[in-house]
Scaffold this active site. Sequence first.
Site, short mmCIF file in Angstrom:
data_model
loop_
_atom_site.label_atom_id
_atom_site.label_comp_id
_atom_site.label_asym_id
_atom_site.label_seq_id
_atom_site.Cartn_x
_atom_site.Cartn_y
_atom_site.Cartn_z
N GLY A 114 27.92 -32.36 -24.87
CA GLY A 114 28.96 -31.34 -24.87
C GLY A 114 29.84 -31.38 -26.16
O GLY A 114 30.74 -32.18 -26.32
N THR A 115 29.18 -30.44 -26.95
CA THR A 115 29.74 -30.37 -28.25
C THR A 115 29.76 -28.90 -28.78
O THR A 115 28.97 -28.04 -28.40
CB THR A 115 28.62 -31.21 -29.37
OG1 THR A 115 28.68 -32.39 -28.85
CG2 THR A 115 29.15 -31.18 -30.51
N THR A 116 30.54 -28.73 -29.61
CA THR A 116 30.55 -27.45 -30.65
C THR A 116 30.54 -27.56 -32.04
O THR A 116 31.01 -28.60 -32.49
CB THR A 116 31.79 -26.36 -30.20
OG1 THR A 116 31.34 -25.18 -30.71
CG2 THR A 116 32.88 -26.98 -30.64
#
Length: 575
Positions: free
Chosen positions: A375-377
């Site tokens: 879960g990363t941007t």
Amino acid sequence: MIHRLVSPRAAAAIAISMLATRTLNAQDRSQSRSMVSSSQGVVASESVLASQVGARILEQGGNAIDAAIAVNAMMGLVAPMNDGIGGDLFAIVYEAKTGKLYGLNASGWAPKGLTAEYLRGKGNTRMPQRGIDAATVPGAVKGWEVLRTRFGKLSFAQILAPSIRYAEDGFPVGEVVSVYWKDSEEALRADPATAKTFLPGGKLPLQGDVFRNPELAWTYRQIAAQGARAFYTGNVAAKLLASSKTHGGTMTAADLSEYEPEWVTPLSTTYHGWTVYELPPNGQGIAALEMLNIMERFPLAKMGHNSVAALHHMIEAKKLAYADLQRFNGDPRFAKIPVAALQSKEYATQRATQIDARKATCMVPAGQAEGTDNGTTYLSVVDKEGNMISFIQSNYSTVGFGAGLAVADAGFVWHNRGGGFSLDADSPNLIAGRKRPLHTIIPAFMEKGDNKIAFGIMGGWNQAQAHAQFVSNIVDFGMNIQGALDMPRFSKETFPGCDVNFESRISQAVRDSLAAMGHQIVMRGDFSSTRMGAGQAVQRNFTTKVNFGASDPRKDGAAIAELLPNRPAGGAARR
């Protein structure tokens, strides 16, 4: 030789035919779209809306660093399962006026009371992956502040204004994000505060539904008015501490107020004439550098792109580099990490000899290095002055929204980055109070001559191996940054074993040959963001002063260029 006269009509037909052939060749390409090209700034992110916000910040006089923070704030709103101010961030900044690179490690530490003894006493034999005991101090907001203070031009009020407006007025939920939201529904319903914020009215937001987050707007207003102290000692801190207490956590006011990010010197290696930069541990960037050094020992360009030989050697290089990552990496304030050895050409030459060109190796031991996300941007920005930033920020787990716990009435969730620690007493990554966990998220940068590229590809343990594939696409196979992101990738999520994920665009014949060599191929879709991650990239040619942007088709994003300001009506161009 017999010469025949060609009529004007026939000559015209031949010319048209040749032109049509050239046009067909130009259009018959394998990348999804063209790069964005501009003499102004360019913003690349996983959300079109967030990229537009970043471009607007540039148009309002902000620079690349201001725009990056604004985009990150928007991503925390539009993709709250992936990222947000309950998580950590890392960045590499290129400052145009000095020509220097700066690294920022804004990963938070474990609360002082969150120790191995404490967790074992609660019956844990492995690190919790969800809940409050997986949460460490969020580093993102302190990271925003030190970036803005050192490099930015605008105030927090200006930078956060777009996110505050959209949080209050709402935005339509995106296609990819809606799937992640649906996958997390059960976890969101398990906690009342989390359900209240992210299942408004008890309903799951679907694609195209307008979602509002007034609680996050309140939090952003606190930061806009008071800066990071609102988050670490002020009104937001009070909500963080109340949330931790509600769930039986160990977080104290001192854990928050005493936290500081760290400026670090980026590590680098060369790859066929390009210099590639990553941040030092506690991130996994060192594995990308080691993997590239091993890959450089083999003629990948001659082997052919995504050929049997090239893929085999890259997969085997990944196994070697990641075995060392798992064995040696951690928080360098607590463990002695052989960084110089791991990034050296000599060590890579030694490790490369262990690759068998004929078959896959399923159990790869760590080497003898002397000196012993999902879960990363990811986003990147270049402005018209040539300032560049490679920026990554994360909640860690996408499905379940980080730790699965929202901070009540604050509009964001705790990350579960503490899940990256170990309870193995012999591990350099053993959890301890005020220690930072081994991190998956890594920004990257590469340069050759007057060309500089800020890039990154999110996605858990996929990231270092995806970086190496991106660099190879640029350097070995001459792709532009959009093509380099588009190309089908492999991703080996596990450390031991011969399993490896392949996107289905890699040919059946290649897959069959690799399977015959012992690779256990797990098939994924054409564009698998869950397994292969998704990247963004910006590039600047400092000779022409032209900027370029690219966005991975595996997500909903885009590269957006800043517009020139309008001239007054009837105004003439300056000469």
